[in-house]
Design a protein around this motif. Structure first.
Motif, PDB file in Angstrom:
ATOM      1  N   GLY A   1      10.353   8.828 -27.498  1.00 46.79           N
ATOM      2  CA  GLY A   1       9.649   8.790 -29.092  1.00 46.79           C
ATOM      3  C   GLY A   1       8.256   8.284 -28.072  1.00 46.79           C
TER       4      GLY A   1
ATOM      5  N   TRP B   1      13.219   4.196 -42.447  1.00 42.95           N
ATOM      6  CA  TRP B   1      14.092   4.219 -41.863  1.00 42.95           C
ATOM      7  C   TRP B   1      14.385   3.010 -42.896  1.00 42.95           C
ATOM      8  CZ3 TRP B   1      12.820   2.615 -36.078  1.00 42.95           C
ATOM      9  CH2 TRP B   1      12.997   3.890 -35.285  1.00 42.95           C
TER      10      TRP B   1
ATOM     11  N   LEU C   1       6.451  -1.751 -33.138  1.00 45.77           N
ATOM     12  CA  LEU C   1       7.159  -1.653 -34.763  1.00 45.77           C
ATOM     13  C   LEU C   1       6.278  -1.339 -35.170  1.00 45.77           C
ATOM     14  CD1 LEU C   1      10.287  -3.690 -35.596  1.00 45.77           C
ATOM     15  CD2 LEU C   1      11.071  -2.056 -34.570  1.00 45.77           C
TER      16      LEU C   1
ATOM     17  N   ASP D   1      18.817  -0.629 -29.197  1.00 45.68           N
ATOM     18  CA  ASP D   1      18.586   1.052 -30.382  1.00 45.68           C
ATOM     19  C   ASP D   1      17.042   1.210 -30.282  1.00 45.68           C
ATOM     20  OD1 ASP D   1      18.956   3.465 -31.625  1.00 45.68           O
ATOM     21  OD2 ASP D   1      18.272   1.611 -33.233  1.00 45.68           O
ATOM     22  N   HIS D   2      15.873   1.784 -30.090  1.00 49.48           N
ATOM     23  CA  HIS D   2      14.474   1.775 -30.034  1.00 49.48           C
ATOM     24  C   HIS D   2      14.540   0.136 -29.449  1.00 49.48           C
ATOM     25  CE1 HIS D   2      10.764   3.081 -31.417  1.00 49.48           C
ATOM     26  NE2 HIS D   2      10.945   2.146 -32.602  1.00 49.48           N
TER      27      HIS D   2
ATOM     28  N   VAL E   1      18.459  -1.243 -34.746  1.00 46.48           N
ATOM     29  CA  VAL E   1      16.838  -2.128 -34.370  1.00 46.48           C
ATOM     30  C   VAL E   1      17.005  -2.710 -35.997  1.00 46.48           C
ATOM     31  CG1 VAL E   1      16.430  -0.300 -36.306  1.00 46.48           C
ATOM     32  CG2 VAL E   1      15.059  -1.139 -34.285  1.00 46.48           C
TER      33      VAL E   1
ATOM     34  N   ALA F   1       8.872   5.338 -37.589  1.00 43.26           N
ATOM     35  CA  ALA F   1       8.637   6.307 -36.332  1.00 43.26           C
ATOM     36  C   ALA F   1       6.847   7.018 -37.038  1.00 43.26           C
ATOM     37  CB  ALA F   1       9.515   6.948 -35.962  1.00 43.26           C
TER      38      ALA F   1
ATOM     39  N   TYR G   1      24.000   1.763 -38.500  1.00 43.77           N
ATOM     40  CA  TYR G   1      22.390   1.734 -38.431  1.00 43.77           C
ATOM     41  C   TYR G   1      21.521   1.410 -39.517  1.00 43.77           C
ATOM     42  CZ  TYR G   1      22.533   3.977 -33.785  1.00 43.77           C
ATOM     43  OH  TYR G   1      23.585   4.337 -32.600  1.00 43.77           O
TER      44      TYR G   1
ATOM     45  N   GLU H   1      16.950   2.609 -25.335  1.00 44.87           N
ATOM     46  CA  GLU H   1      16.614   3.653 -26.023  1.00 44.87           C
ATOM     47  C   GLU H   1      15.399   3.665 -25.758  1.00 44.87           C
ATOM     48  OE1 GLU H   1      15.365   6.288 -28.756  1.00 44.87           O
ATOM     49  OE2 GLU H   1      16.809   4.754 -29.801  1.00 44.87           O
ATOM     50  N   ASP H   2      14.857   4.543 -24.666  1.00 44.07           N
ATOM     51  CA  ASP H   2      13.149   4.209 -24.866  1.00 44.07           C
ATOM     52  C   ASP H   2      12.460   6.166 -25.263  1.00 44.07           C
ATOM     53  OD1 ASP H   2      14.211   5.755 -23.167  1.00 44.07           O
ATOM     54  OD2 ASP H   2      12.924   4.370 -21.510  1.00 44.07           O
TER      55      ASP H   2
ATOM     56  N   ALA I   1      10.859  -1.977 -30.499  1.00 45.36           N
ATOM     57  CA  ALA I   1      10.929  -2.610 -31.177  1.00 45.36           C
ATOM     58  C   ALA I   1      10.881  -4.145 -29.728  1.00 45.36           C
ATOM     59  CB  ALA I   1      12.278  -2.847 -31.535  1.00 45.36           C
TER      60      ALA I   1
END
Length: 728
Positions: free
Chosen positions: A536, A449, A492, A484-485, A413, A437, A233, A533-534, A488
């Motif tokens: 959070g 990240w 973000l 991923d995420h 991401v 996040a 990642y 990937e939703d 975004a």
């Protein structure tokens, strides 16, 4: 800073100052954090006059373009053209040429004032008008170009189908598959890391028990010169592949090249190979010490064969390089230069730390290096060529074996600051901030990240081409793609480097409708199902918008709870979703049940105090009891199995029952983890750690030759296949 100016800057930069957190609480971004974010975006927060001039310069950059750089529109809606002109130009007739993707040209004239006036602004004492015109001619979905004749102004006109790809008759059958970390595959034949041949063998086995796909960790290009930078990642390039996954023994010439055979048959090599296979964690440096010299020998063999026995291979490689274009050459140049500099000094971990003359890929020094080391660059291109061929072969094996989707890839991401993507396109990225996040249940202090975000306006100015290239590359040789995420696409969480912690950031907005449109177009063209990937902090209405575009939701069992804390029945999961028990960022089933993640977290100092840890233990005990209640309530466990979680250890009965329990989900897709079938304890990754735990290194506990012969595992997978068919 003047409040009015600050508000203008905040609005211009798309910064959200108020949002609802993961618990639904209204949260305001503090003024110091707002200012830090403006500074990260290049504004002088200590001098109002300078900041005003900087804002004006950016506004004029937009308004002085008669045609917007890019326009994304749906194929089922009237074609719109926005024109931006000064007040004096509003009555001038303008001539345009529309060039469709297939090369056809249409000429037409327009007078701006005859359209609908949408907006008026005054900048630097000049009045600008924006007019909207409806064009009569429809356009097919694709990438077209609009030009203002006799000028250099052009617009990339993207027409999108409005929905992502869904296979024909998809909903008539519920699909399931297995997620795995490719590097973690063990076999008696690999070189200490899972490779594309291991993946092919796993595909063959899983297809035989009825699976429809295999989900992979991101297989993006990392750093051959610095193998220990192993997080999938935090890649160097998301457009290209991680060459450590190449099966060297399947490369052209392996059995024919005497030099190569001499290398791999040497006693010291064979001893090191055996050691690498025996390790429980991937030794990336050790693996590359074995692979790179042999790869170089085989490239040399290929180069020596040119024009003789290998005409087809030579032609294919030449075409691959032509198709890869500047992006492929840049990656090869980066990898070669990185290896050259890192060998001299380990402080040269990435281009921001390279000698000044090498920090710009267009510099004389870099050009001179490229000219002098052309064979080395060609070697890295060849590795990408081989990796693509081997990946394509795996997908073909999957399709031939009857898998509906085959490979299910994962798009990270972002990229790390040391990446070739940022080296080659520095204007696109904000290096004074990082993606992360805000505080949520997974990360109570927030997450950082370490990935520089793209500037939304720069992305627009580049016609969204970086996003188009990313999506297209990652849908290659795959039937599905996980974003991923996926938030975004909308926003973000930017954390300025000056922030005291990851919570000291704010959301920055992106043009979600444009990005969704491009996602739909590339999904249709590549026939790839999209999973977002939703997890959070998800704003209201976004899941519904994603669903309207046929983006599948991502539902994790542990998070699917009702208001009373109990677990939602799998039959009540949304249909347009992928359901999964756990993920690479969560403990395995046994790890969860035995609280191994909490024990590890305490060892690694992830909790602020003992009270927080004890609260987590109490919550875990309650969750385990509710899981047990839910399993019994759905008759997923034998009637005589314990109904109390008190002192109840995880055994195979409970482990497999949880997997069969979720197999009854209404969701179109079900994804299970291979390590849970193998009843493993240790996690893949512990969020919030770097060197404290060997993230992205843990191998599976057994080689494929062993677990593929396990009767209980085969029976479990066959039962899941049967259950998925029965759900209909």
């Amino acid at each position: 800073m003047d409040a009015t100016l600050q508000a203008e800057l905040i609005a211009f930069c798309g910064i959200e100052t108020e949002f609802n957190d993961a618990w639904g609480n209204a949260t305001t971004v503090s003024e110091p954090h707002q200012l830090q974010l403006l500074a990260a975006q290049g504004f002088d927060i200590d001098d109002d006059e300078t900041a005003r001039l900087q804002l004006l310069e950016r506004q004029l950059d937009f308004w002085q373009q008669p045609l917007q750089a890019v326009s994304v529109q749906r194929v089922d809606e009237p074609l719109q053209l926005l024109l931006q002109v000064t007040f004096e130009q509003a009555n001038m007739e303008l001539a345009f040429t529309l060039t469709t993707e297939d090369g056809a040209k249409q000429l037409f004239n327009l007078t701006p004032v005859e359209g609908e006036l949408v907006q008026v602004v005054v900048l630097d004492e000049v009045e600008y008008h924006q007019y909207q015109h409806t064009l009569p001619q429809p356009l097919a979905a694709g990438y077209h170009q609009l030009s203002l004749n006799d000028t250099a102004f052009t617009q990339k006109l993207i027409i999108t189908p409005g929905q992502c790809f869904v296979p024909q008759n998809f909903s008539s059958q519920k699909q399931w598959g297995i997620a795995l970390q490719l590097y973690g595959l063990r076999s008696e034949r690999n070189w200490g890391i899972g490779d594309f041949t291991d993946l092919s063998n796993t595909v063959h086995y899983l297809a035989g028990v009825g699976a429809d796909f295999i989900g992979l960790n991101p297989i993006h290009a990392l750093y051959p010169a610095m193998p220990e930078s192993a997080s999938p990642y935090s890649p160097s390039s998301r457009r290209w592949l991680n060459v450590s996954y190449i099966d060297v023994t399947a490369m052209p010439g392996f059995a024919l090249c005497a030099r190569t055979q001499s290398l791999v048959s040497a006693p010291a090599f064979m001893q090191q190979l055996a050691q690498q296979r025996d390790k429980d964690f991937v030794d990336y440096s050790g693996v590359m010490q074995l692979k790179l010299p042999v790869m170089k020998s085989l490239y040399q063999w290929f180069a020596e064969q040119k024009g003789s026995n290998n005409k087809a291979l030579t032609t294919a490689f030449k075409q691959f390089k032509a198709d890869g274009g500047a992006s492929l050459q840049q990656l090869a140049l980066y990898d070669a230069l990185h290896a050259y500099l890192y060998q001299q000094d380990s402080m040269h971990w990435g281009w921001p730390n390279w000698p000044k003359e090498y920090q710009d890929p267009q510099s004389d020094a870099v050009r001179a290096f490229a000219a002098k080391h052309q064979a080395e660059l060609d070697f890295y291109c060849y590795l990408q060529f081989i990796a693509q061929q081997q990946l394509a072969n795996v997908q073909q094996v999957a399709k031939d074996a009857g898998m509906l989707l085959g490979l299910y890839r994962d798009l990270a991401v972002g990229v790390s600051e040391a990446s070739t993507e940022i080296w080659g396109n520095p204007d696109l990225y904000c290096r004074d901030a990082s993606v992360g996040a805000p505080p949520d249940p997974l990360g109570p202090a927030g997450q950082n990240w370490g990935l520089p975000p793209m500037y939304p306006y720069q992305l627009y100015k580049q016609g969204y081409q970086p996003i188009i290239d990313l999506l297209r590359a990652n849908m290659q040789h795959a039937g599905a793609l996980r974003i991923d995420h996926v938030m975004a696409l909308l926003r973000l969480w930017w954390v300025p480097k000056t922030a005291e912690n990851a919570g000291g950031g704010a959301y920055v907005y992106y043009p979600i409708m444009d990005l969704l449109g491009i996602l739909a177009l590339e999904s249709q063209r590549n026939q790839a199902v999209i999973i977002g990937e939703d997890l959070g902090t998800v704003p209201d209405g976004i899941r519904e918008l994603l669903a309207a575009y046929n983006v599948y939701s991502y539902r994790v069992f542990f998070f699917e709870t009702a208001a009373d804390g109990g677990y939602i029945s799998p039959l009540h999961y949304p249909v347009q979703a992928m359901a999964t028990l756990t993920t690479h960022d969560l403990p395995t089933l046994i790890g969860f049940w035995h609280c191994e993640d909490l024990r590890l977290g305490k060892e690694l100092g992830l909790y602020k105090d003992e009270a927080q840890l004890q609260g987590l233990y109490a919550q875990r005990h309650a969750n385990k009891q509710r899981i047990l209640d839910s399993l019994h309530g759905h008759q997923s466990l034998p009637g005589d199995y314990s109904r109390s979680a008190e002192n109840l250890g995880m055994d195979q009965t409970l482990n497999y029952a949880m997997q069969r329990h979720l197999a009854a989900t209404s969701s179109q897709l079900l994804c299970l983890q291979l390590e849970d079938a193998l009843q493993m304890t240790q996690p893949v990754n512990i969020p919030g750690t770097s060197n404290e735990y060997p993230n992205w290194r843990r191998k599976l506990s057994e080689p494929i030759e062993q677990w593929s012969q396990n009767h209980d595992i085969r029976q479990l997978f066959s039962q899941i296949s049967k259950q998925r068919k029965a759900v209909n």
